[in-house]
Enzyme design. Sequence first.
Site, mmCIF file in Angstrom:
data_model
loop_
_atom_site.group_PDB
_atom_site.id
_atom_site.type_symbol
_atom_site.label_atom_id
_atom_site.label_comp_id
_atom_site.label_asym_id
_atom_site.label_seq_id
_atom_site.Cartn_x
_atom_site.Cartn_y
_atom_site.Cartn_z
ATOM 1 N N GLU A 4 -4.076 1.878 -7.258
ATOM 2 C CA GLU A 4 -4.364 2.828 -6.183
ATOM 3 C C GLU A 4 -3.611 4.125 -6.424
ATOM 4 O O GLU A 4 -2.505 4.316 -5.880
ATOM 5 C CB GLU A 4 -3.897 2.225 -4.850
ATOM 6 C CG GLU A 4 -4.728 1.069 -4.367
ATOM 7 C CD GLU A 4 -5.306 1.391 -3.000
ATOM 8 O OE1 GLU A 4 -6.497 1.194 -2.811
ATOM 9 O OE2 GLU A 4 -4.560 1.886 -2.139
ATOM 10 N N HIS A 25 0.854 -1.188 0.000
ATOM 11 C CA HIS A 25 0.000 0.000 0.000
ATOM 12 C C HIS A 25 0.895 1.246 0.000
ATOM 13 O O HIS A 25 1.956 1.254 0.634
ATOM 14 C CB HIS A 25 -0.909 -0.019 1.242
ATOM 15 C CG HIS A 25 -1.992 1.012 1.173
ATOM 16 N ND1 HIS A 25 -1.751 2.335 1.401
ATOM 17 C CD2 HIS A 25 -3.310 0.898 0.885
ATOM 18 C CE1 HIS A 25 -2.886 3.011 1.255
ATOM 19 N NE2 HIS A 25 -3.851 2.161 0.941
#
Length: 228
Positions: free
Chosen positions: A155, A98
């Site tokens: 993302e 992430h």
Amino acid sequence: MNKLILANFKSNKSVVNTNLWFEKFLKNVDTSVLNKLDVSVAPSFVALTMVKKLVDESGKNVTLSIQDISSFPAGSYTGAISGQNLSGLKIKYAIVGHSERRKYFGETSHDVALKVGQSLQNGTTPVLCVDTEYLDEQLGLIDREELEKCVVAYEPISAIGNGKNADVGTVREVKEKIKRIAGNVPVIYGGSVDEFNINEYLMVSDGVLVGTACLDADQFIRVLEVVS
Ligand code: PGA
């Protein structure tokens, strides 16, 4: 494949509040809504054991995921959470790489490639997060055989946690690029997804990662209920 809706609590919520969230969610969410999707929730590590009990008892079609995994196997790695630590918890997905891990914890694409390996060795599907700047580098560092077992999450950093969700056309283009490199892997989108925009993204992807809009159980139920 049902659309994946992966809720990421990040480092929010005490264990008590995480349990309250699950109690409310499991009581109020409609079974038929869950059964047409692949819904998974990633709370903090410390809440996993307690929450697993609630999920198992409910018999509802929700799985647990994790927000990170150690790049090392079990052993002398103080503070790390290895796949072995998690065995028995039936963790379905491990979010790896992430952008917040890269930004605040200095994680590199090399570290992330190791995490993909650890995750797969422990029977957990990696959800490999990428943004366009390092997409090629990141995918290039992972063995093809491993890559084919991943879910890839596009993302864009510019869209995370700020209500500035990405352009749907761009999401489609990036998805196509990922599939050209990685093969026909599921590609999901994350970045300010909520009940108002989720359907647009599901039209061009295999699922979504939801951060802010999952923190309130009622709001997360609304996000799931609007999926058409
Ligand atoms: P957000 O977080 O929904 O709050 O933008 C998404 C993510 O970080 O995956």
